[in-house]
Design a protein around this motif. Structure first.
Motif, PDB file in Angstrom:
ATOM      1  N   ALA A 215      -2.500  -3.840  22.498  1.00 59.63           N
ATOM      2  CA  ALA A 215      -3.211  -2.628  22.936  1.00 59.63           C
ATOM      3  C   ALA A 215      -4.611  -2.573  22.343  1.00 59.63           C
ATOM      4  O   ALA A 215      -5.587  -2.208  23.023  1.00 59.63           O
ATOM      5  N   GLN A 216      -4.719  -2.932  21.050  1.00 59.16           N
ATOM      6  CA  GLN A 216      -6.047  -2.909  20.399  1.00 59.16           C
ATOM      7  C   GLN A 216      -6.971  -3.923  21.063  1.00 59.16           C
ATOM      8  O   GLN A 216      -8.155  -3.648  21.290  1.00 59.16           O
ATOM      9  N   LYS A 221     -11.648  -5.096  24.451  1.00 60.02           N
ATOM     10  CA  LYS A 221     -12.166  -5.767  25.649  1.00 60.02           C
ATOM     11  C   LYS A 221     -12.905  -4.779  26.552  1.00 60.02           C
ATOM     12  O   LYS A 221     -13.939  -5.110  27.143  1.00 60.02           O
ATOM     13  N   ASP A 222     -12.360  -3.541  26.637  1.00 61.29           N
ATOM     14  CA  ASP A 222     -13.024  -2.527  27.459  1.00 61.29           C
ATOM     15  C   ASP A 222     -14.377  -2.171  26.861  1.00 61.29           C
ATOM     16  O   ASP A 222     -15.388  -2.040  27.580  1.00 61.29           O
ATOM     17  N   GLN A 223     -14.421  -1.970  25.506  1.00 62.00           N
ATOM     18  CA  GLN A 223     -15.700  -1.662  24.863  1.00 62.00           C
ATOM     19  C   GLN A 223     -16.689  -2.808  25.063  1.00 62.00           C
ATOM     20  O   GLN A 223     -17.888  -2.572  25.305  1.00 62.00           O
ATOM     21  N   GLN A 224     -16.203  -4.012  24.927  1.00 62.34           N
ATOM     22  CA  GLN A 224     -17.077  -5.165  25.108  1.00 62.34           C
ATOM     23  C   GLN A 224     -17.668  -5.184  26.507  1.00 62.34           C
ATOM     24  O   GLN A 224     -18.867  -5.466  26.694  1.00 62.34           O
ATOM     25  N   ASN A 333     -21.011  -7.867  16.777  1.00 65.49           N
ATOM     26  CA  ASN A 333     -19.922  -7.477  15.872  1.00 65.49           C
ATOM     27  C   ASN A 333     -18.599  -7.338  16.610  1.00 65.49           C
ATOM     28  O   ASN A 333     -17.536  -7.721  16.104  1.00 65.49           O
ATOM     29  N   LEU A 334     -18.695  -6.748  17.820  1.00 67.25           N
ATOM     30  CA  LEU A 334     -17.467  -6.555  18.607  1.00 67.25           C
ATOM     31  C   LEU A 334     -16.844  -7.897  19.003  1.00 67.25           C
ATOM     32  O   LEU A 334     -15.611  -8.048  19.050  1.00 67.25           O
ATOM     33  N   GLU A 340     -10.905 -12.100  16.207  1.00 65.78           N
ATOM     34  CA  GLU A 340      -9.858 -11.931  15.208  1.00 65.78           C
ATOM     35  C   GLU A 340      -8.623 -11.284  15.810  1.00 65.78           C
ATOM     36  O   GLU A 340      -7.481 -11.677  15.508  1.00 65.78           O
ATOM     37  N   SER A 341      -8.833 -10.331  16.704  1.00 66.66           N
ATOM     38  CA  SER A 341      -7.695  -9.654  17.343  1.00 66.66           C
ATOM     39  C   SER A 341      -6.916 -10.622  18.254  1.00 66.66           C
ATOM     40  O   SER A 341      -5.687 -10.560  18.337  1.00 66.66           O
TER      41      SER A 341
END
Length: 758
Positions: A215-216, A221-224, A333-334, A340-341
């Motif tokens: 989920a994270q 991915k959406d923010q990116q 940064n994202l 990492e995620s």
């Protein structure tokens, strides 16, 4: 030397002709070996009759077996033994009569009834028409043994099928047990792997972390995506240039305006106020003059608002440039956080997938294990259920005696004997190399066939000589055909004057043919002499009714004798004969002497043609030596009598002496032979009688008629004797006969009219 071998004929192959030829050869073989049929049929009938009389009584026992219905279990999982029902009945019949079942049946009878005398039993199994019943019949010489044997066959048949079913069941159980053990081992291994995995990893934590990480990662991915969209939009606009130079006109201005509006709400509010004031100005300008205080105030307010908007735009553009840099940093940064995620999510998803795979395999093997357990249970349940579809309907009946059918026995023996006789006759006909037709001769030798002589009836073992008005039309025409073929076969060179007639073996008709050939030459007004050169067994004088007191042997031995002293005149005008005389001790030396050559030179001056009747080539050495002195050698072959190897040996002997055979004559030919069917057309021709004329039947001093059979043939030649022009006789043909031999003469034709001469 004559070449011996088969020559391929041209044209299409005629099967009807070949069959006709075979039939003719078979008929000849039957005429020679008819007694073979009597012998083989008699032996067959006698053997079968003896076998029938000596045959012991035969007993027959009968039984029946039926194809029953079967109980069908409602539980489809229950195991059942299923047979292949394609060709079911034929398979059961073959099984009942198989050697395995019959051997087991014999062993069973021997074990249960040792007191029964064993015998050979014939077994027959059939299926009833329109019924699921097998009818079994057994025949044997022993009554009790036959009945017991039939019962044993049925029992052993059922035992065999039961054993096969049990064997199949055992094989199936063994296979199921092996699979169960294998699945059990796999299940244990998977359960151990599952336990080890749970000990190594907290599966609940792994599952929760996997769900959270997923989920994270999706949120990141959406923010990116949003940041990339904003940054791409800002990168498409050169904001630094707009800060110094102002907004460009056109679409690019609208794009910048939209960016500024989204960035600073104050800029948007100021831009909307400016548009409102401009709208009011446009509205008041319609009905107010430009110097109207209201219009002046609006212009001042619009000017003030435009200056404010420029200030706010400059500030906002600077904010947008800074925001672009901020977005680029946030996006970098994202990306790191997302990477990492992803690693974290991949780790937990891999652990979850491995655990799910272990559980899936374990469930699959467990399901298969349970299925095979059910099969094992159903096999054990079906062992007590009768599954054999064929059962005994009626046991073997008490055997009854079968009477011997003597008529059938004798008839079968006769038919077998007849077939054996036909086979022997066929083999004899196919291996018999006696020559029967012109094709047989031409296929084996290069010398031509000058003529064929049909088979004639004999009187006291001899054929009557030709007569002037002979009613044997085929025979007479055949002799004339030989005469014409011999004289005209070499039209460019000289015609033969001395003609030697011989054969390979005795009894081929050479003497009779020599006499008739001489008669046909005499009929052609040619002065002809026939010399019986067979100094061992010559008998040509008998055919002419003359004596042999003084002949060739005396002429050769006695130098004082002259040819006219031994020449005898025959009843035929222009035909004389020199008989053999007394048989000498050394005939070969006499024929090879110079005395013989001198006599032949003298005779050639007196006669147009000289016929030498010589002994067979294979019988003596006289003929090969004498043949070198003749102008032409005529070789006689008796149809269906002389073998090929005899003819070849004789021909080779003659050619070894340098003698060339002028031609062959096929004698004693049966006109029913397929290649000589045209002889029947001679019946369309007949001799015609002419009214007597002066000189036509003038008689000589001995009272013999002078023959006027002298019709030009179109070619003249000088004779050695008189120098007169000799002509060959042409026959008088019946004008009533049609040109086509198959066309019958018209019934209205006047056959009494005198025909014209050809």
């Amino acid at each position: 030397m004559a070449e011996f071998g088969t020559q391929q004929s041209e044209g299409d192959f005629d099967w009807s002709e070949m069959l006709h030829s075979w039939f003719f050869k078979g008929r000849i073989a039957f005429q020679r070996m008819w007694w073979v049929f009597l012998l083989t049929v008699g032996l067959g009938v006698s053997f079968q009759a003896y076998k029938g009389w000596q045959q012991k009584p035969v007993y027959q026992s009968r039984a029946k077996m039926i194809v029953d219905g079967q109980i069908v279990l409602t539980d489809k999982s229950a195991a059942q033994y299923s047979e292949v029902y394609a060709n079911f009945y034929g398979t059961q019949v073959q099984l009942m009569t198989s050697s395995l079942v019959r051997q087991k049946a014999a062993d069973r009878v021997r074990a249960l009834h040792p007191e029964y005398l064993p015998c050979q039993v014939t077994l027959n199994v059939t299926q009833s028409k329109d019924a699921n019943i097998f009818n079994l019949s057994a025949w044997g010489a022993e009554q009790n043994y036959t009945q017991a044997y039939l019962d044993a066959v049925m029992e052993e048949y059922l035992n065999f099928k039961r054993d096969r079913r049990e064997s199949k069941a055992k094989d199936t159980v063994y296979s199921l047990q092996e699979n169960l053990l294998e699945y059990q081992r796999q299940i244990e291994e998977l359960e151990q792997q599952k336990l080890d995995f749970q000990k190594k990893n907290n599966i609940i934590f792994v599952q929760e972390q996997g769900n959270t990480a997923g989920a994270q990662l999706a949120s990141l991915k959406d923010q990116q995506a949003q940041l990339k969209t904003q940054l791409r939009l800002l990168e498409e606009i050169d904001l630094d240039r707009f800060v110094d130079q102002g907004l460009p006109p056109g679409d690019e201005q609208a794009l910048v305006e939209s960016v500024l509006t989204e960035t600073d709400t104050e800029y948007g509010q100021a831009r909307r106020n400016l548009e409102r004031l401009r709208a009011e100005m446009d509205e008041f300008s319609i009905y107010m003059k430009p110097k109207h205080p209201k219009i002046i105030d609006l212009k001042r307010e619009i000017e003030r608002q435009e200056n404010l908007l420029k200030i706010i735009r400059r500030q906002t553009l600077n904010q947008v440039v800074n925001k672009k840099k901020i977005l680029a940093g946030e996006l970098a940064n994202l990306n790191v956080v997302i990477q990492e995620s992803e690693q974290k999510a991949l780790k937990y998803s891999t652990l979850n997938a491995e655990f799910d795979r272990i559980k899936s395999r374990l469930a699959s093997y467990s399901a298969r294990h349970d299925s095979y357990l059910k099969m094992m249970e159903s096999l054990h349940q079906s062992e007590n259920i009768h599954q054999e579809p064929v059962t005994i309907l009626e046991p073997a009946t008490t055997p009854t005696t079968i009477p011997v059918n003597m008529f059938k026995q004798v008839t079968s023996g006769g038919l077998v004997g007849l077939a054996l006789g036909v086979g022997i006759l066929f083999a004899f006909a196919m291996t018999d190399n006696r020559l029967t037709s012109v094709e047989d001769v031409t296929q084996r030798f290069h010398a031509p066939v000058l003529g064929i002589i049909p088979l004639q009836k004999q009187r006291q073992g001899e054929v009557t000589l030709l007569q002037p008005n002979d009613d044997r039309l085929m025979f007479a025409e055949s002799c004339r055909n030989i005469r014409s073929s011999l004289l005209f076969m070499d039209r460019q060179g000289p015609r033969p004057q001395t003609i030697l007639v011989t054969s390979s073996i005795p009894a081929e008709g050479k003497s009779t043919l020599s006499s008739n050939l001489a008669i046909t030459l005499a009929f052609a007004s040619s002065k002809t002499l026939i010399i019986d050169a067979d100094l061992r067994r010559g008998k040509a004088h008998r055919a002419f009714g003359l004596n042999a007191n003084v002949g060739l042997s005396e002429l050769l031995n006695d130098t004082e004798l002259k040819p006219e002293d031994v020449i005898q005149q025959t009843s035929y005008e222009g035909l004389d004969l020199i008989a053999t005389g007394e048989y000498p001790e050394r005939p070969g030396e006499l024929l090879m002497s110079t005395r013989f050559d001198q006599i032949m030179d003298e005779l050639k001056k007196r006669y147009d043609y000289i016929i030498l009747d010589c002994p067979p080539v294979l019988a003596t050495d006289d003929t090969p030596s004498l043949a070198t002195k003749a102008d032409a050698v005529l070789f006689i072959i008796r149809s269906t009598y002389t073998r090929t190897r005899q003819i070849k040996s004789a021909v080779d002997t003659l050619e070894l002496r340098g003698t060339k055979i002028r031609g062959f004559v096929l004698n004693f030919v049966d006109n029913r032979e397929p290649n000589h069917y045209y002889y029947k057309y001679y019946d369309y021709y007949s001799y015609r009688s002419y009214a007597p004329k002066a000189g036509n039947h003038e008689k000589d001093k001995k009272g013999h008629p002078k023959h006027a059979e002298k019709i030009p043939s179109g070619e003249e030649h000088k004779t050695p004797v008189s120098g007169k022009k000799e002509t060959v006789v042409a026959e008088l043909v019946d004008k009533s006969a049609p040109a086509n031999p198959e066309q019958k003469p018209d019934d209205n034709t006047d056959t009494d009219k005198t025909d014209k001469t050809v």
